[in-house]
Design a protein around this motif. Sequence first.
Motif: not given
Length: 668
Positions: A412-418
Amino acid sequence: MFVRLSPGQEAMWLEQQLHPGSINGGFLSVLIRGGVSGERVRAACLDVCEDHPQLRGLVVEGAEARMVIRPAPDVLQFEELELAAVPGQELSAARDWYRAHRVGPWDLTTRSPITFSLLAHGKDRHTLVVGVHHIAFDGRSKFVFARHFLRALATGPRPSRENHALPEHPAIDEELDDVVQYWLTAGLLDLPGLVLPRSAGTDEDAAVRPTPRFDLPAEHCARLRELTRRTGVSFFTGLVACAAAVLHGYGNRRFVLGIPVDTSVPGTRDHIGLQVNVVPCLMEVTPQTTFRELLAAAGEALGLVHRHRRVPFSWVLRELRRRHGVDVSQGAFDRIGVSYPSVARDLGEVAGLEFDWDFFAPNSTRSFDLILQLRREGDAAYGRLDFTPAALDQAGARRLTADLTRLLGALTDRPDAPLHTFAEPYVRPAEGPVAAGEAPPVARGSFPGLAAAAATGPALAPVAHCPVEQFLPTSAVAAYRRAGGRVLLDVVDPALGRLGGCDWRAQDPYGLRLTDPAPGRPLRVTDPEGRTLPRGIAGLLGVGDAPRPGAFRAWIDADGRVRLLGTADRVRQWVGRTLDPAEAEAVLAALPGVEEAAVVTGDGGALRVRAAVVPTAGTDADPRVWRRAVRRAWPTGWPPPTVHVLGGLPRLASGQVDGGALAAALEK
């Protein structure tokens, strides 16, 4: 009054007939503080049973299974007992008491589907424990029961009522056809087995064990609520996506989750009975997928679950098997479920009494190998994992719940990271430098040579060698090891070179351990693409300086020890199970009277498995005797083998079993 069983009840009754020792039930409890008599509580329980006919039904066998609805006083099961418990520990004590003394098989032809136990802990402290069979009670029903029980406790008993009308179940033939066609095109036969964390090993115990409750922090849940709102999916969809990300981190790319869904309609919401179905949900996740993308994919998958919600789970299995010859009764659909029932808050009050409900009791039913039970509570959420020791040990179960909590924050902190960037890889540290110019030793014999050396005893042959991929833990080799001989197994990968050696010990119950790793070569376990997997996850054994994995399968345990499985080229994926012939061969080789054993897999539409045993001299070679022995020892969840008794296994000049010649011999 007789009523037909609903489709879901019919399936549950059939399961009970097939497995009469199974425990298809659960329980809930309520702590009552204040002056209340046992007779008053009994009257309230009787009142609930009067209102809900299926709670007083007995199953009658015949051409079709039906339920006969009996008068509540005739079938009410109510007992009062003393159970010491200090204040604040009553519900915990009641939970332990019920699991120790009341959980067991349930004969629905002689007992109604609900029991009541009122446990007295001291003055003005009682716990009512309600045991229920799922044929007439589901997760939604517990809140219906609570409201009706409190109302009856507050108002007192009412005159006997007419039987309430039971819900009708419309035909679902067309929907069933749609569901079956969906799964026929889903590639079930090639669905890989679910990879789960391991610490030491697993056993065949099917009893359900719970982990302690774990909490998902409010700040993580707040971010998840915002993400799901923007994506247009539910909060539960976000929790399912997080669970899928956890499984992806263990190397799973394609797997099935079982989702319990409510099939009630507005007219039946206040009806106690079975109105929950389990719907399988196929998830496909790649390392490049982001959590935001995974939320959308989980939303689509759960949309399909909603469309399929009325079709009983067991009907799908039946039709796949009967009409299409696809047997997925074990493996594909029964590994892991994710449950998220709604929690009712306004249950009612009774003057002079206080109530503390425990709706989160561990389940006694083995519906899945694992079921992740999640609940939302205010701004946060919490959960528990119920698991069988055949799937996980306690350490592995704690690991899974800890990974879910950790990943919820990270995703939820980095939702666009693979997703692959969230992995916590484990690489075994180097053991020391490789001596300059040292040539790695090669295997010094074959398994027949090792077996011959073992037959002479440790006095004449104190050390016996062979390649690890040929080794079989036969009774004769185990006796040689116990007598003081050493069994050294060389681990030489055809592409990566020497990885180390195993000093085999007969008492090690969890397989082969790499006791002497090659110095200067940090070992790791990877997925087929070469990505390093965390400790405790089975994969391909490789070294830190090689981009691709090697030929051996392995996992690294909690103490950093490498435990070897079979070679990758022999593994088969079959309807959600990973079948490793080396596992079955080790089981067969350890049977008394076996000199050698081999397992051959081949395709013939469905997976064909053949087992060959070579009895020791003087042992009965009757195929009927060996068929029984092999099938008793056969690994759980595998397709049943054809059993062949041979005088010897064909081998190549190297000593390795000649797979082609063996397969041809078993066809004769």
